[in-house]
Write a protein that holds these residues in place. Structure first.
Motif, PDB file in Angstrom:
ATOM      1  N   ILE A 209      25.991  57.765  56.927  1.00  0.00           N
ATOM      2  CA  ILE A 209      27.028  57.174  57.800  1.00  0.00           C
ATOM      3  C   ILE A 209      26.394  56.401  58.845  1.00  0.00           C
ATOM      4  O   ILE A 209      26.696  55.300  59.083  1.00  0.00           O
ATOM      5  CB  ILE A 209      27.876  58.233  58.275  1.00  0.00           C
ATOM      6  CG1 ILE A 209      28.847  59.017  57.164  1.00  0.00           C
ATOM      7  CG2 ILE A 209      28.791  57.626  59.274  1.00  0.00           C
ATOM      8  CD1 ILE A 209      29.666  60.017  57.396  1.00  0.00           C
ATOM      9  N   LEU A 210      25.400  56.980  59.454  1.00  0.00           N
ATOM     10  CA  LEU A 210      24.526  56.020  60.521  1.00  0.00           C
ATOM     11  C   LEU A 210      24.198  54.826  60.126  1.00  0.00           C
ATOM     12  O   LEU A 210      24.181  53.980  60.828  1.00  0.00           O
ATOM     13  CB  LEU A 210      23.691  57.103  61.171  1.00  0.00           C
ATOM     14  CG  LEU A 210      24.362  58.230  62.061  1.00  0.00           C
ATOM     15  CD1 LEU A 210      23.423  59.121  62.526  1.00  0.00           C
ATOM     16  CD2 LEU A 210      25.062  57.842  63.238  1.00  0.00           C
ATOM     17  N   ALA A 260      18.319  65.533  44.929  1.00  0.00           N
ATOM     18  CA  ALA A 260      18.435  66.895  44.953  1.00  0.00           C
ATOM     19  C   ALA A 260      19.595  67.546  44.990  1.00  0.00           C
ATOM     20  O   ALA A 260      19.671  68.854  45.321  1.00  0.00           O
ATOM     21  CB  ALA A 260      17.868  67.077  46.659  1.00  0.00           C
ATOM     22  N   GLY A 261      20.600  67.047  44.480  1.00  0.00           N
ATOM     23  CA  GLY A 261      21.871  67.692  44.336  1.00  0.00           C
ATOM     24  C   GLY A 261      22.872  67.755  45.594  1.00  0.00           C
ATOM     25  O   GLY A 261      23.817  68.553  45.582  1.00  0.00           O
ATOM     26  N   ARG A 262      22.387  67.062  46.491  1.00  0.00           N
ATOM     27  CA  ARG A 262      23.425  67.340  47.814  1.00  0.00           C
ATOM     28  C   ARG A 262      24.352  66.090  47.695  1.00  0.00           C
ATOM     29  O   ARG A 262      24.073  65.088  47.437  1.00  0.00           O
ATOM     30  CB  ARG A 262      22.486  67.078  49.023  1.00  0.00           C
ATOM     31  CG  ARG A 262      21.617  68.407  49.262  1.00  0.00           C
ATOM     32  CD  ARG A 262      20.868  68.202  50.634  1.00  0.00           C
ATOM     33  NE  ARG A 262      19.529  67.673  50.438  1.00  0.00           N
ATOM     34  CZ  ARG A 262      18.261  68.130  50.014  1.00  0.00           C
ATOM     35  NH1 ARG A 262      18.309  69.099  49.857  1.00  0.00           N
ATOM     36  NH2 ARG A 262      17.250  67.244  50.025  1.00  0.00           N
ATOM     37  N   SER A 263      25.368  66.342  48.525  1.00  0.00           N
ATOM     38  CA  SER A 263      26.647  65.451  48.585  1.00  0.00           C
ATOM     39  C   SER A 263      26.405  64.316  49.449  1.00  0.00           C
ATOM     40  O   SER A 263      25.748  64.423  50.578  1.00  0.00           O
ATOM     41  CB  SER A 263      27.805  66.179  48.984  1.00  0.00           C
ATOM     42  OG  SER A 263      28.961  65.106  49.057  1.00  0.00           O
ATOM     43  N   VAL A 264      26.448  63.182  48.916  1.00  0.00           N
ATOM     44  CA  VAL A 264      26.004  61.597  49.766  1.00  0.00           C
ATOM     45  C   VAL A 264      27.394  60.788  49.678  1.00  0.00           C
ATOM     46  O   VAL A 264      28.109  60.924  48.552  1.00  0.00           O
ATOM     47  CB  VAL A 264      24.841  61.030  49.160  1.00  0.00           C
ATOM     48  CG1 VAL A 264      23.640  61.821  49.614  1.00  0.00           C
ATOM     49  CG2 VAL A 264      25.158  60.816  47.719  1.00  0.00           C
ATOM     50  N   ILE A 265      27.356  59.917  50.622  1.00  0.00           N
ATOM     51  CA  ILE A 265      28.584  58.766  50.543  1.00  0.00           C
ATOM     52  C   ILE A 265      28.373  57.845  49.473  1.00  0.00           C
ATOM     53  O   ILE A 265      29.320  57.405  49.072  1.00  0.00           O
ATOM     54  CB  ILE A 265      28.551  58.107  51.903  1.00  0.00           C
ATOM     55  CG1 ILE A 265      27.524  57.333  52.380  1.00  0.00           C
ATOM     56  CG2 ILE A 265      28.851  59.396  53.012  1.00  0.00           C
ATOM     57  CD1 ILE A 265      27.657  56.779  53.415  1.00  0.00           C
ATOM     58  N   ALA A 266      27.236  57.579  48.931  1.00  0.00           N
ATOM     59  CA  ALA A 266      27.082  56.711  47.756  1.00  0.00           C
ATOM     60  C   ALA A 266      26.305  57.121  46.595  1.00  0.00           C
ATOM     61  O   ALA A 266      25.133  57.037  46.410  1.00  0.00           O
ATOM     62  CB  ALA A 266      26.404  55.475  48.300  1.00  0.00           C
ATOM     63  N   SER A 404      38.504  58.595  48.836  1.00  0.00           N
ATOM     64  CA  SER A 404      38.610  57.985  50.263  1.00  0.00           C
ATOM     65  C   SER A 404      37.364  57.452  50.632  1.00  0.00           C
ATOM     66  O   SER A 404      37.010  56.172  51.256  1.00  0.00           O
ATOM     67  CB  SER A 404      39.123  59.224  51.335  1.00  0.00           C
ATOM     68  OG  SER A 404      40.495  59.681  51.058  1.00  0.00           O
ATOM     69  N   THR A 405      36.266  58.062  50.229  1.00  0.00           N
ATOM     70  CA  THR A 405      34.935  57.472  50.684  1.00  0.00           C
ATOM     71  C   THR A 405      34.659  56.156  49.752  1.00  0.00           C
ATOM     72  O   THR A 405      34.149  55.260  50.428  1.00  0.00           O
ATOM     73  CB  THR A 405      33.624  58.410  50.136  1.00  0.00           C
ATOM     74  OG1 THR A 405      33.883  59.686  50.947  1.00  0.00           O
ATOM     75  CG2 THR A 405      32.524  58.080  50.541  1.00  0.00           C
ATOM     76  N   ALA A 406      34.999  55.997  48.597  1.00  0.00           N
ATOM     77  CA  ALA A 406      35.008  54.958  47.864  1.00  0.00           C
ATOM     78  C   ALA A 406      35.558  53.874  48.225  1.00  0.00           C
ATOM     79  O   ALA A 406      35.260  52.916  48.420  1.00  0.00           O
ATOM     80  CB  ALA A 406      35.285  55.303  46.275  1.00  0.00           C
TER      81      ALA A 406
END
Length: 485
Positions: A209-210, A260-266, A404-406
């Motif tokens: 996000i930053l 790594a299987g972690r949630s990201v915004i893209a 919503s993110t998309a």
């Protein structure tokens, strides 16, 4: 009533959620027509004018990525209520502003709450509707956008003309307060909570996000500051390099975290969704060409031709009315025509704006308001068949849990385009005028032909951007046909 049952679409809930879009976009279109009166009352100069309009888009775009992600993580209902309540409160403070500086500051805060509010609308549509009703919902959303655009200049022009200067422009912000007061309790009582299973594996992705925020500011700020500089070259264009570095870092971060299987915004699945990528780029170039048009038109009609605010609003109204009508039908058409609808409509909008440009050059000393209104009527019809069909096509393959993110990322690109458009067209407009007009002298002693040339120069930005959007739409249409073959 089930939100998942296409035979029983929840149109009552739809009415509540689209009120958010109506309120936010009404505010934008009203401000344009009230700008000359506002400037006289507060003593604002062209730099203040630009920040009052573009500052909203800047903060809106800056906050979108975080707001969209927060909607997916913490719940759309919660963020919707925060957004609409905050928007109403800050609108009150905008109307009470005694100086241009305070108004600009409040507009920046208002943009943040707009960013909190708007991504939830697309997210709720994805959540509550499926199949053809979803396309119709996006079509009706486009109609609401068109209606708010239509009502804005007319209502704003009426309020500015009917009330004293010190009250007329303030009332355009005050009208948001009762709307928010009605919608907040309705939303709390009726909107559904997000399903917990849709949110359990999501996180904010603060570094992502930053980085998006840094990229957004670095791209937009040079354009926003350009007209306040003695020379355009004095603007901090080096920030574009910062934006490019930010893009590289963002891509590397998102790929590493996603692998790594972690949630990201893209996530990779979103970036690899070609319909989403093509649609987002088309939308960005559309707003690059579209957003600044009505500001330069308002400046031309009022400052150049000396028309009162209400008459300038009426001339713009046919565009918004036909856009709203076409958007309502486009939700049905897109199911049949797909990307061809957007491609054809973009060609129509390009031709319409080119016709306005031609008319301005052929008759630089005076403009037939009936002919201008007729051209805007036709152009608006094509425009209404671009925006919401493109949104529907862009989000059609996006999972509900990331909607919503998309939508926020898509709208961030649109906001970047809108801010650059407002700045670029304002810059093109004022750069074509004598120094007395750039310093706020406006129509006094300056020939109408000079303002016609400035308006035509700003229209060149529109024409180039729509040509690019049309080209990309053609390429996407070809890609879709090959996939179906």
């Amino acid at each position: 009533m089930s939100a998942d049952d296409p035979d029983e679409p929840p149109w009552g809930l739809f009415t509540i959620i689209v009120t958010a879009s109506f309120m936010a976009l009404l505010d934008t279109s009203i401000v344009n027509v009230a700008l000359p009166t506002l400037s006289r009352d507060l003593g604002a100069n062209p730099t203040h004018e630009q920040w009052i309009v573009a500052g909203y888009s800047l903060s809106f775009a800056l906050a979108l990525a975080a707001a969209g992600r927060a909607s997916d993580v913490y719940g759309r209902k919660r963020m919707y209520v925060i957004g609409i309540g905050g928007f109403g409160l800050v609108s009150l403070l905008c109307g009470l502003s005694p100086t241009p500086a305070m108004l600009i500051a409040m507009r920046l805060v208002q943009g943040v709450f707009g960013a909190v509010l708007i991504p939830t609308v697309s997210g709720f549509i994805q959540q509550l509707f499926t199949g053809p009703p979803r396309s119709r919902a996006f079509g009706y959303l486009g109609m609401v956008v068109g209606v708010s655009t239509a009502v804005g200049p007319v209502l704003g022009g009426f309020l500015v003309s009917a009330l004293p200067d010190y009250l007329g422009w303030r009332s355009i912000f005050f009208i948001n307060v009762p709307i928010a007061a009605v919608i907040v309790p309705l939303a709390l009582r009726r909107l559904p909570q997000d399903r917990r299973e849709d949110r359990q594996n999501l996180r904010l992705d603060v570094p992502g996000i930053l980085l998006v925020s840094v990229i957004t500011v670095a791209v937009m700020l040079p354009f926003v500051l350009a007209t306040s500089m003695a020379r355009v070259s004095d603007a901090p264009w080096w920030l574009i390099v910062v934006a490019l570095v930010g893009i590289v870092l963002f891509v590397l971060w998102e790929r590493r975290e996603d692998s790594a299987g972690r949630s990201v915004i893209a996530p990779g699945e979103l970036v690899r969704t070609q319909s989403y990528v093509y649609g987002t780029v088309i939308g960005m170039f559309y707003f690059l060409g579209f957003a600044g048009f009505f500001l330069s038109l308002a400046l031309y009609l009022q400052a150049g031709l000396g028309l009162p605010a209400w008459q300038a609003g009426l001339i713009q109204m046919p565009f918004a009315v036909s856009s709203a009508a076409a958007a309502a039908r486009a939700g049905h058409w897109v199911n049949t025509w797909g990307r061809r609808l957007v491609t054809t409509s973009l060609a129509g909008v390009l031709l319409g704006f080119a016709s306005v440009d031609l008319m301005t050059n052929l008759h630089p000393d005076s403009v037939n308001p009936w002919l201008l209104a007729a051209l805007l009527l036709v152009t608006g019809g094509f425009s209404g068949a671009v925006i919401t069909p493109n949104v529907a096509l862009t989000l059609e393959e996006v999972p509900v849990s990331r909607s919503s993110t998309a939508a926020a990322l898509q709208q961030t690109m649109g906001r970047i385009g809108a801010t650059i458009s407002i700045t670029a067209m304002t810059l093109a407009f004022y750069a074509s005028l004598p120094a007395v007009a750039r310093q706020g002298g406006h129509a006094g002693g300056i020939e109408n032909a000079t303002y016609s040339g400035a308006f035509s120069m700003s229209l060149h930005v529109t024409e180039v951007c729509f040509l690019v959007a049309f080209t990309i739409a053609v390429l996407d249409g070809r890609r879709r046909r090959l996939q179906q073959a």
